[in-house]
Design an enzyme around this catalytic site. Structure first.
Site, mmCIF file in Angstrom:
data_model
loop_
_atom_site.group_PDB
_atom_site.id
_atom_site.type_symbol
_atom_site.label_atom_id
_atom_site.label_comp_id
_atom_site.label_asym_id
_atom_site.label_seq_id
_atom_site.Cartn_x
_atom_site.Cartn_y
_atom_site.Cartn_z
ATOM 1 N N GLY A 109 -0.907 2.460 12.788
ATOM 2 C CA GLY A 109 -0.478 1.107 13.181
ATOM 3 C C GLY A 109 -1.513 0.440 14.072
ATOM 4 O O GLY A 109 -1.859 -0.725 13.905
ATOM 5 N N LYS A 118 0.893 -1.167 0.000
ATOM 6 C CA LYS A 118 0.000 0.000 0.000
ATOM 7 C C LYS A 118 0.932 1.218 0.000
ATOM 8 O O LYS A 118 1.582 1.526 0.996
ATOM 9 C CB LYS A 118 -0.883 -0.049 1.246
ATOM 10 C CG LYS A 118 -1.488 1.271 1.712
ATOM 11 C CD LYS A 118 -2.499 1.825 0.763
ATOM 12 C CE LYS A 118 -3.168 3.075 1.343
ATOM 13 N NZ LYS A 118 -2.223 4.183 1.619
ATOM 14 N N GLU A 174 5.888 -0.696 13.070
ATOM 15 C CA GLU A 174 6.943 0.157 13.631
ATOM 16 C C GLU A 174 6.371 1.547 13.668
ATOM 17 O O GLU A 174 6.065 2.119 12.619
ATOM 18 C CB GLU A 174 8.179 0.125 12.721
ATOM 19 C CG GLU A 174 8.852 -1.213 12.642
ATOM 20 C CD GLU A 174 9.439 -1.644 13.961
ATOM 21 O OE1 GLU A 174 9.880 -0.768 14.729
ATOM 22 O OE2 GLU A 174 9.445 -2.850 14.229
ATOM 23 N N CYS A 232 11.709 8.877 13.022
ATOM 24 C CA CYS A 232 11.057 8.140 14.113
ATOM 25 C C CYS A 232 11.994 8.031 15.311
ATOM 26 O O CYS A 232 11.551 7.819 16.426
ATOM 27 C CB CYS A 232 10.636 6.763 13.639
ATOM 28 S SG CYS A 232 11.958 5.871 12.822
ATOM 29 N N SER A 247 2.510 6.006 11.712
ATOM 30 C CA SER A 247 2.100 6.594 12.991
ATOM 31 C C SER A 247 1.464 5.552 13.914
ATOM 32 O O SER A 247 0.985 4.502 13.464
ATOM 33 C CB SER A 247 1.076 7.691 12.714
ATOM 34 O OG SER A 247 -0.044 7.125 12.059
ATOM 35 N N GLU A 280 4.484 11.277 20.743
ATOM 36 C CA GLU A 280 5.428 11.799 19.767
ATOM 37 C C GLU A 280 4.889 13.087 19.130
ATOM 38 O O GLU A 280 3.722 13.138 18.751
ATOM 39 C CB GLU A 280 5.638 10.746 18.661
ATOM 40 C CG GLU A 280 6.541 11.212 17.539
ATOM 41 C CD GLU A 280 6.464 10.300 16.314
ATOM 42 O OE1 GLU A 280 5.368 9.784 16.012
ATOM 43 O OE2 GLU A 280 7.500 10.115 15.651
HETATM 44 P P1 NAP Z 1 0.877 7.283 8.632
HETATM 45 O O1 NAP Z 1 0.068 8.480 8.393
HETATM 46 O O2 NAP Z 1 0.467 6.382 9.728
HETATM 47 O O3 NAP Z 1 0.926 6.480 7.255
HETATM 48 C C1 NAP Z 1 1.514 5.214 7.085
HETATM 49 C C2 NAP Z 1 0.648 4.347 6.175
HETATM 50 O O4 NAP Z 1 -0.462 3.835 6.906
HETATM 51 C C3 NAP Z 1 0.045 5.061 4.983
HETATM 52 O O5 NAP Z 1 0.000 4.182 3.881
HETATM 53 C C4 NAP Z 1 -1.337 5.411 5.463
HETATM 54 O O6 NAP Z 1 -2.223 5.561 4.384
HETATM 55 C C5 NAP Z 1 -1.682 4.173 6.277
HETATM 56 N N1 NAP Z 1 -2.666 4.436 7.314
HETATM 57 C C6 NAP Z 1 -2.611 5.400 8.253
HETATM 58 N N2 NAP Z 1 -3.682 5.318 9.047
HETATM 59 C C7 NAP Z 1 -4.426 4.286 8.599
HETATM 60 C C8 NAP Z 1 -5.649 3.695 9.017
HETATM 61 N N3 NAP Z 1 -6.337 4.176 10.059
HETATM 62 N N4 NAP Z 1 -6.107 2.636 8.329
HETATM 63 C C9 NAP Z 1 -5.432 2.164 7.277
HETATM 64 N N5 NAP Z 1 -4.270 2.668 6.832
HETATM 65 C C10 NAP Z 1 -3.773 3.723 7.484
HETATM 66 O O7 NAP Z 1 2.391 7.673 8.939
HETATM 67 P P2 NAP Z 1 3.345 8.651 8.118
HETATM 68 O O8 NAP Z 1 2.773 10.011 8.119
HETATM 69 O O9 NAP Z 1 3.710 8.068 6.854
HETATM 70 O O10 NAP Z 1 4.714 8.624 8.948
HETATM 71 C C11 NAP Z 1 4.962 9.366 10.067
HETATM 72 C C12 NAP Z 1 4.987 8.466 11.292
HETATM 73 O O11 NAP Z 1 5.688 7.263 11.031
HETATM 74 C C13 NAP Z 1 5.703 9.101 12.456
HETATM 75 O O12 NAP Z 1 4.966 8.841 13.610
HETATM 76 C C14 NAP Z 1 7.037 8.384 12.482
HETATM 77 O O13 NAP Z 1 7.677 8.374 13.737
HETATM 78 C C15 NAP Z 1 6.621 7.013 12.057
HETATM 79 N N6 NAP Z 1 7.740 6.231 11.527
HETATM 80 C C16 NAP Z 1 8.185 5.159 12.234
HETATM 81 C C17 NAP Z 1 9.269 4.436 11.784
HETATM 82 C C18 NAP Z 1 9.776 3.249 12.562
HETATM 83 O O14 NAP Z 1 10.578 2.501 12.024
HETATM 84 N N7 NAP Z 1 9.342 3.046 13.782
HETATM 85 C C19 NAP Z 1 9.899 4.802 10.608
HETATM 86 C C20 NAP Z 1 9.417 5.876 9.877
HETATM 87 C C21 NAP Z 1 8.320 6.579 10.357
HETATM 88 P P3 NAP Z 1 -3.252 6.792 4.334
HETATM 89 O O15 NAP Z 1 -2.433 8.042 4.423
HETATM 90 O O16 NAP Z 1 -3.892 6.582 3.003
HETATM 91 O O17 NAP Z 1 -4.187 6.625 5.465
#
Ligand code: NAP
Length: 491
Positions: free
Chosen positions: A238, A177, A257, A294, A234, A378
């Site tokens: 997750g 995705k 993650e 992150c 996020s 965070e």
């Molecule tokens: P995000 O908004 O959670 O998006 C990640 C993926 O998940 C996207 O494909 C998003 O698609 C999908 N998604 C989000 N909410 C969803 C839901 N309720 N149902 C289904 N799919 C969903 O995160 P981001 O903005 O890309 O990244 C920022 C975050 O990632 C920060 O919190 C950062 O710390 C964390 N991060 C963690 C790591 C690690 O290794 N721990 C590494 C990099 C980043 P849609 O936008 O279409 O919903």
């Protein structure tokens, strides 16, 4: 290179759902390339194609998988200019950072290819506790994996990033995705990888779906063909996918993650010895890529002393002087602005910088807060928190009240009297302890641990970076007295 298309079962198709584009973080202008979200039928074809490639040994032998991965790494390197330019247009992270990220990504792909070649992945155990009957334990691939990309690592945690590569190395087909923040980057990488898969007759082993709505991701996780999920993003996203997976008639593991508040702890002796150095190092790590790591050290824990004051004063100067920062997308900018408003209400602002106009620009912020710190979340972006402690006992209580985090840094001196107690306390809260260093910058190596107690990740026993990430997508089976000819080859 991008055409606004999804990769589905080896073919390229337009979606039929809601239209969307990416935006330039520098100007906020939309791209001319329009995508339409994949529909349910397209998603089903992608998951069915993935499932149809599975067998006991995976979608191909380990040697074949190794060759394919190497070829994909070479192909990506040969298109580096296009990949980096596309990613820069959509993320604003800059060519230097993105070239480094691409090198890390292809380096990781090759590391898995070599791991398979050496046969080290097999983890094959043989014994004969029952007389005359062999017992062989072998890992087999779990099945098709749904991979969710993150916005802040458009290459290393994306289409051919750590989750995809560890799943492919394990023998599992993937349905990715793509992140709606950088669809053209995802499509470009998918084109390069899929061409390698096509010429090796592995069409359908990887599909890449685009879409901006949570429903697409959730229904992918609910698909009966999907056997596991690799997610980077996020806590909100997750957690939603973990809950969706748990609601399935047959629940599946979600390796998520997520974000965390990574503390940087300074002992009194270290503050007295090198307050300025630590302040400069901390601020550099805090503001790296606009604070969109992150592993950003989001919480500075300092002694309530003259040395601690010096350190905090210098961090404040650095944050104020750093100017503005460009964030990845509008949603991240809005969430950052609202998180900063909230934290200003609860704490004491120490320093901030102004944002110039245009795109997703924001200023940096430093806020001092009082304990307790047990409900901190965070703040993704260029904001940091400061908290002070008076005694070692206060500090240990504060550490043990922190939520699970990916990593912690401890700044101390040689033979620091507080060192042993602090290392012991932080080890219980994080997946990686960094001594006199900074948590940003995660090397891809066998000993790396990138995960941590919830909410840093869904299962703190696993890493999403490095070769051990592969074991998330395998399952051990013991074959008792089974003839060799019927055994899966080493997987
Ligand atoms: P995000 O908004 O959670 O998006 C990640 C993926 O998940 C996207 O494909 C998003 O698609 C999908 N998604 C989000 N909410 C969803 C839901 N309720 N149902 C289904 N799919 C969903 O995160 P981001 O903005 O890309 O990244 C920022 C975050 O990632 C920060 O919190 C950062 O710390 C964390 N991060 C963690 C790591 C690690 O290794 N721990 C590494 C990099 C980043 P849609 O936008 O279409 O919903």
């Amino acid at each position: 290179m991008s055409r606004g298309l999804h990769l589905i079962a080896g073919g390229w198709e337009q979606g039929t759902g809601v239209p969307f584009t990416s935006f330039s973080p520098h100007t906020g202008e939309p791209s001319e390339r329009e995508y339409r979200e994949a529909d349910t039928e397209q998603m089903r074809r992608a998951t069915r194609a993935a499932a149809s490639r599975m067998s006991l040994r995976g979608f191909a032998t380990p040697t074949e998988r190794s060759r394919v991965l190497s070829a994909i790494a070479d192909a990506l390197d040969s298109e580096a200019e296009t990949v980096v330019a596309t990613a820069d247009r959509e993320t604003g992270l800059g060519p230097e950072r993105l070239s480094g990220e691409l090198a890390r990504t292809t380096g990781q792909i090759r590391a898995f290819a070599e791991f398979l070649q050496r046969g080290e992945h097999a983890d094959r155990i043989e014994d004969s506790i029952f007389e005359g009957v062999s017992l062989v334990r072998v890992n087999i691939p779990l099945g098709p994996v749904a991979v969710f990309e993150a916005s802040n690592f458009p290459l290393a945690f994306a289409t051919m990033g750590g989750d995809t590569v560890s799943a492919l190395a394990a023998g599992c087909p993937v349905v990715v995705k793509a992140h709606p923040s950088h669809p053209e980057t995802s499509e470009t990488v998918a084109q390069i990888a899929s061409e390698v898969l096509r010429v090796t007759n592995l069409n359908g082993v990887m599909s890449v779906l685009h879409g901006p709505s949570p429903e697409l991701g959730e229904s992918l996780v609910m698909s009966s063909e999907i056997a596991a999920v690799g997610f980077t993003g996020s806590l909100r996203g997750g957690r939603a996918l973990m809950d969706a997976a748990a609601r399935r008639p047959t629940p599946i593991p979600v390796y998520a993650e997520m974000g965390s508040v990574n503390p940087l702890i300074v002992t009194e002796a270290a503050a007295a010895a090198r307050a300025e150095d630590i302040a400069v190092g901390f601020t550099g790590s805090l503001l790296l890529a606009g604070g969109q790591f992150c592993t950003k050290p989001g919480l500075l824990v300092v002694p309530d002393s003259a040395a601690g004051d010096r350190l905090v004063a210098r961090v404040s100067e650095e944050v104020a002087a750093a100017g503005d920062h460009v964030l990845l997308n509008e949603r991240i900018k809005n969430q950052f602005v609202s998180a900063c408003e909230n934290i200003r209400q609860t704490g004491t602002p120490l320093a901030e910088s102004r944002a110039s106009v245009g795109g997703y620009r924001v200023g940096g912020l430093l806020v001092e807060i009082e304990p307790p710190v047990d409900d901190l979340e965070e703040i993704f972006g260029p904001a940091g928190l400061v908290v002070r402690y008076s005694t070692l006992d206060d500090l240990l209580a504060l550490i043990s009240s922190l939520s699970g985090a990916l990593a912690a840094a401890v700044h101390a001196v040689d033979d620091d009297p507080d060192g042993p107690a602090i290392v012991s306390a932080v080890s219980e809260r994080v997946g990686r302890v960094v001594w006199n260093g900074y948590t940003t910058g995660v090397g891809v190596s066998p000993a790396m641990m990138h995960g941590g107690p919830y909410p840093a990740s869904s299962d703190g026993r696993h890493t999403s970076v490095g070769l051990r990430a592969m074991s998330r997508f395998q399952r051990p089976v013991a074959f008792q007295g089974v003839p060799n000819s019927l055994m899966p080859d080493a997987n």
